[in-house]
Enzyme design. Structure first.
Site, short mmCIF file in Angstrom:
data_model
loop_
_atom_site.label_atom_id
_atom_site.label_comp_id
_atom_site.label_asym_id
_atom_site.label_seq_id
_atom_site.Cartn_x
_atom_site.Cartn_y
_atom_site.Cartn_z
N CYS A 75 20.44 68.89 89.42
CA CYS A 75 21.25 68.87 90.65
C CYS A 75 21.71 70.28 91.01
O CYS A 75 21.67 70.67 92.17
CB CYS A 75 22.45 67.94 90.47
N CYS B 272 26.85 61.36 88.74
CA CYS B 272 27.36 60.89 90.04
C CYS B 272 26.79 59.54 90.42
O CYS B 272 27.53 58.63 90.77
CB CYS B 272 27.02 61.90 91.13
#
Length: 389
Positions: free
Chosen positions: A126, A223
């Site tokens: 990410c 997440c």
């Protein structure tokens, strides 16, 4: 809106040197876009940048589309917190949806790695694909940023053209492990305002300012999984294949629900009770046999089957972007928050290295990252391809 100059923090004044008028004037020419997550670290980072004279605007990134009925990612609450902090600081907050980029460049890779029996680290990907690529490009090209900033606990040294990535001052919170894929150029385009202070000071500054995020818990987990059980989440995307759990000697001691749910060195959650004829020492995962769909375990924390003398790593990223061509003494982490391991890097070619540890190590896990250091400087790293016995 609150004017940013009206806010002050005694804690900030105590821990940060006062900038000269010349420094403030120089910084005032620079526009910084800070990634606002709705957490305390990015909130305080925004304030610090304001105090240092920069033109500061925030950007909230939405990287995952939740199911309507299962808002696990708390994106709406995080956006509300980010907006509340932006309002308090008198700062504009931009919003962008990177969910498509995240799915293509992070999530699909995550699933493919699990299918291949490895244990990936999506946070590293990410940072590589979203925060320091998609975000950095958008901030520079669409918002006219001179720098981006994040709430990561890392530091940088050197000028913008020759920046080095350093560990964060707070050893408990240092996040350089997750940022090893950055190039010196990306580091030079980024600011890390909380990297020079410790977490309790960050919280105190937030309390001084009355920020909505002052007492907000640190986010944990990935997440897109949020607070739900990892096993339940993975089962939605990958079909599980149950199989046998065997000892290194081939004795069947239980069954597993799917190899993807397990990682090397794992002790808890194996569901192995007392086994007749064996000691009561706990079992640890030592191998995932993909061909036979067998989870291989051994007893005892010090079992030699758990130990590795080194590793092979590929997909290398060096911060200075110069491949290592000679043997190099340094230290390595094979997982986050691990104590540094003394080692020697032995280059095989420009994208493959052999790493030999000074002392054997447990739970060296293919798919995880090996990140290298000399002192506080993060040299870079690569993905563990295999462990060496």
């Amino acid at each position: 809106m609150t004017n940013q100059t009206q806010l002050s923090s005694k804690t900030y004044d105590t821990h940060f040197a006062k900038l000269t008028a010349e420094q403030l004037a120089e910084n005032a020419k620079k526009k910084v876009i800070i990634g606002m997550s709705g957490g305390v670290d990015s909130s305080v980072s925004a304030f610090i940048l304001q105090q240092q004279g920069y033109q500061v605007e925030g950007l909230f990134m939405k990287n995952w589309e939740e199911d309507d009925d299962t808002d696990y990612c708390t994106a709406a609450a995080d956006l509300a917190d980010a907006q509340a902090v932006a309002d308090k600081l008198g700062m504009k907050l931009h919003k962008i949806n990177f969910a498509a980029e995240y799915w293509d460049n992070v999530f699909e890779h995550f699933l493919n790695e699990y299918k291949a029996g490895r244990t990936p680290n999506p946070d590293i990907l990410c940072n590589k694909e979203i925060k320091f690529k998609a975000f950095l490009e958008y901030a520079a090209e669409d918002l006219g940023a001179d720098y981006i900033a994040t709430g990561h606990y890392v530091r940088r040294s050197g000028d913008d053209n020759n920046a080095q990535l350093l560990r964060g001052l707070d050893a408990n919170k240092d996040q350089s492990y997750f940022l090893y894929t950055l190039s010196h150029k990306q580091v030079g385009q980024s600011l890390f305002p909380v990297g020079d202070i410790e977490k309790p000071i960050v919280r105190q500054i937030a309390e001084d300012l009355g920020l909505a995020t002052a007492k907000k818990k640190d986010s944990t987990g990935i997440c897109f999984i949020g607070e739900r059980k990892f096993k339940d989440f993975l089962a939605r995307y990958l079909p599980a294949q149950p199989g046998e759990i065997r000892t290194v000697d081939g004795k069947v001691v239980g069954r597993h629900d799917g190899l993807m749910y397990h990682t090397l060195g794992q002790r808890k959650g194996l569901g192995i009770g007392g086994v007749k004829g064996l000691s009561e020492d706990p079992f640890y995962v030592v191998e995932k046999d993909l061909i036979n769909n067998v989870l291989v375990v051994a007893q005892g924390h010090d079992n030699s089957a758990l130990l590795s003398s080194g590793l092979i790593a590929t997909q290398l990223h060096w911060v200075d972007r110069q491949p290592i061509r000679e043997n190099l003494r340094c230290t390595v982490k094979t997982r986050y928050r691990q104590t540094d391991i003394a080692c020697e890097i032995q280059p095989i070619d420009d994208d493959t290295i052999r790493v030999i540890f000074d002392e054997p190590q447990i739970a060296v896990t293919p798919g995880q990252s090996a990140v290298f250091y000399q002192g506080d400087v993060c040299l870079g790293g690569g993905v563990i391809e295999e462990q060496l016995k």
